[in-house]
Scaffold this motif. Structure first.
Motif, PDB file in Angstrom:
ATOM      1  N   ASP A 400      63.807  43.699  99.742  1.00  0.00           N
ATOM      2  CA  ASP A 400      62.400  43.355  99.910  1.00  0.00           C
ATOM      3  C   ASP A 400      61.618  44.067  98.818  1.00  0.00           C
ATOM      4  O   ASP A 400      61.498  45.295  98.812  1.00  0.00           O
ATOM      5  N   GLU A 401      61.089  43.313  97.876  1.00  0.00           N
ATOM      6  CA  GLU A 401      60.417  43.899  96.720  1.00  0.00           C
ATOM      7  C   GLU A 401      59.206  44.725  97.134  1.00  0.00           C
ATOM      8  O   GLU A 401      58.919  45.769  96.545  1.00  0.00           O
ATOM      9  N   ALA A 402      58.495  44.294  98.180  1.00  0.00           N
ATOM     10  CA  ALA A 402      57.302  45.018  98.619  1.00  0.00           C
ATOM     11  C   ALA A 402      57.653  46.397  99.151  1.00  0.00           C
ATOM     12  O   ALA A 402      56.870  47.343  99.029  1.00  0.00           O
ATOM     13  N   VAL A 403      58.843  46.533  99.740  1.00  0.00           N
ATOM     14  CA  VAL A 403      59.275  47.837 100.257  1.00  0.00           C
ATOM     15  C   VAL A 403      59.911  48.668  99.154  1.00  0.00           C
ATOM     16  O   VAL A 403      59.707  49.884  99.073  1.00  0.00           O
ATOM     17  N   ALA A 404      60.676  48.001  98.281  1.00  0.00           N
ATOM     18  CA  ALA A 404      61.377  48.710  97.218  1.00  0.00           C
ATOM     19  C   ALA A 404      60.422  49.260  96.170  1.00  0.00           C
ATOM     20  O   ALA A 404      60.609  50.374  95.667  1.00  0.00           O
ATOM     21  N   PHE A 405      59.398  48.492  95.826  1.00  0.00           N
ATOM     22  CA  PHE A 405      58.421  48.906  94.811  1.00  0.00           C
ATOM     23  C   PHE A 405      57.012  48.703  95.370  1.00  0.00           C
ATOM     24  O   PHE A 405      56.319  47.758  94.992  1.00  0.00           O
TER      25      PHE A 405
END
Length: 432
Positions: A400-405
């Motif tokens: 999940d890009e929003a959680v990763a970055f």
């Protein structure tokens, strides 16, 4: 006999025979055997272990200097822990027992058994990967080796063409993969020398392209190739040119075989990898396609207990830095001891993730703005994503890009330093 005491086994393997030694927890030699590398020898080994109390519930641990082969496969049946000891490490242990530098296979088997007796906690057993995971590992590594072999042959090919056939290099330069393309190989079979290439008719070139599987843009390619082949180029003497043409044809057989092997192994990976339960998670990461994701899985395996935390995986991949300190001197450098295949896959992974305007790309840009070189910024990005992969695999989550970055991560990181540790929130995989 029963297992009244702890027993350890060391095996020195060779091509045809193996030496086995068993010691107890006091270091006393209990038994030694010289077995053959066949089914009969394996049976003798298992019977010897059973004689000294080896059971399915309480197997005797084994130290050996390799991690592959039929002997290792036999030993790994059940719950037995098999430790692959680096030969260089075993040589250092040998010096603890003798300073005369004497060496023998039975003596080395005893050393390996004593390594487990004294320092088993400092060594890792072979991971308990699934059969499918190990099969994917075989295919992915073989496919990578075939690509390296293909590139090596292509480099030899290019070097030879430069000696007498620069027109071919110019003609194929516009194609992706150049000399490895079927069209290039088919044209070189038809015209292995520049003199023969200059005499090719439109029909002959068209036929060669069609035999190679070309379906589109044939007319335009024919016009371009004829123009290049009929241009003004320097030539070797006719006899020398013909001899070099024969050498090219011989080398072309090897290049054809290497290209075919690479394509077939790539197809095998594409068939096997999607069947793995971890495939969906790996493919959810930016920059990972089937081939590259299979290479990553091949090196980290699917044994969830293999790495204690994300730091261990990062160190194994060679992405996290290492500190060397002595006295007043201290230096932080990149790791030299690592899994080279995983590190290579990580470089390609980080590079591929930069092709799209993703948060991974933005992270790389921030590192560059902070003064990192291209290689250092890519390594930092790989270090971050391999930690995120560890988290996702442990928890069965897709990327999940929003959680990763998360947005404003740099400001959040600075704010976290001023807050108590229990209140600091970090995205998954950010530690290490």
């Amino acid at each position: 006999m029963g297992r009244g005491t702890l027993i350890y086994c060391g095996i020195v393997w060779a091509e045809r025979t193996h030496d086995v030694a068993l010691v107890d927890d006091t270091g006393q030699l209990l038994a030694k055997r010289h077995i053959t590398d066949d089914a009969a020898g394996y049976k003798i080994l298992l019977e010897l272990l059973a004689e000294y109390g080896d059971t399915a519930e309480n197997p005797i641990p084994v130290a050996i200097e390799t991690s592959r082969g039929l002997l290792v496969a036999v030993l790994r049946t059940g719950t037995r822990k098999v430790f692959a000891i680096n030969p260089m490490a075993a040589a250092r242990y040998r010096d603890r027992h003798s300073v005369s530098r004497k060496k023998s296979d039975p003596g080395d088997a005893l050393v390996l058994a004593n390594i487990l007796r004294t320092d088993m906690h400092a060594h890792r057993p072979l991971p308990d990967d699934s059969d499918l995971g190990r099969a994917i590992s075989v295919l992915a590594r073989a496919q990578q080796d075939s690509l390296w072999n293909r590139q090596q042959l292509a480099n030899q090919f290019r070097s030879l063409l430069r000696e007498y056939y620069p027109a071919a290099l110019a003609a194929f330069a516009a194609w992706t993969n150049g000399l490895c393309r079927p069209e290039a190989r088919e044209l070189l079979k038809t015209a292995p020398t520049p003199a023969r290439a200059a005499r090719l008719t439109r029909t002959q070139i068209q036929a060669a392209l069609k035999r190679a599987g070309r379906q589109r843009g044939i007319e335009a390619a024919v016009d371009r190739l004829r123009e290049v082949f009929r241009g003004k180029w320097a030539h070797q003497p006719l006899l020398v040119e013909d001899a070099l043409g024969k050498q090219i044809l011989a080398l072309l057989i090897q290049l054809d075989a290497a290209c075919t092997a690479a394509d077939q192994l790539a197809e095998a990976v594409e068939e096997a990898f999607p069947q793995h339960p971890d495939a969906e998670i790996l493919l959810s990461f930016p920059g990972l396609g089937i081939q590259l994701a299979a290479r990553v899985l091949a090196e980290i395996g699917d044994d969830r207990t293999r790495f204690a935390d994300a730091r261990g995986l990062k160190a194994y991949a060679g992405s996290s830095p290492i500190t060397r300190a002595s006295g007043k001197k201290s230096a932080i450098t990149r790791r030299w001891v690592k899994n080279d295949r995983l590190n290579h896959a990580g470089y390609l992974w980080a590079f591929a993730s930069l092709r799209a305007p993703t948060e991974a790309n933005a992270h790389y840009r921030r590192r560059r703005e902070q003064g990192d070189s291209h290689a250092a910024a890519q390594r930092n990005l790989f270090n971050r994503m391999i930690g995120q992969l560890y988290h996702c695999l442990q928890h069965g989550q897709r990327f999940d890009e929003a959680v990763a970055f998360p947005a404003g991560i740099e400001d959040a990181a600075q704010a976290a330093q001023s807050r108590p540790p229990e209140k600091a929130r970090r995205p998954y995989g950010s530690g290490g």
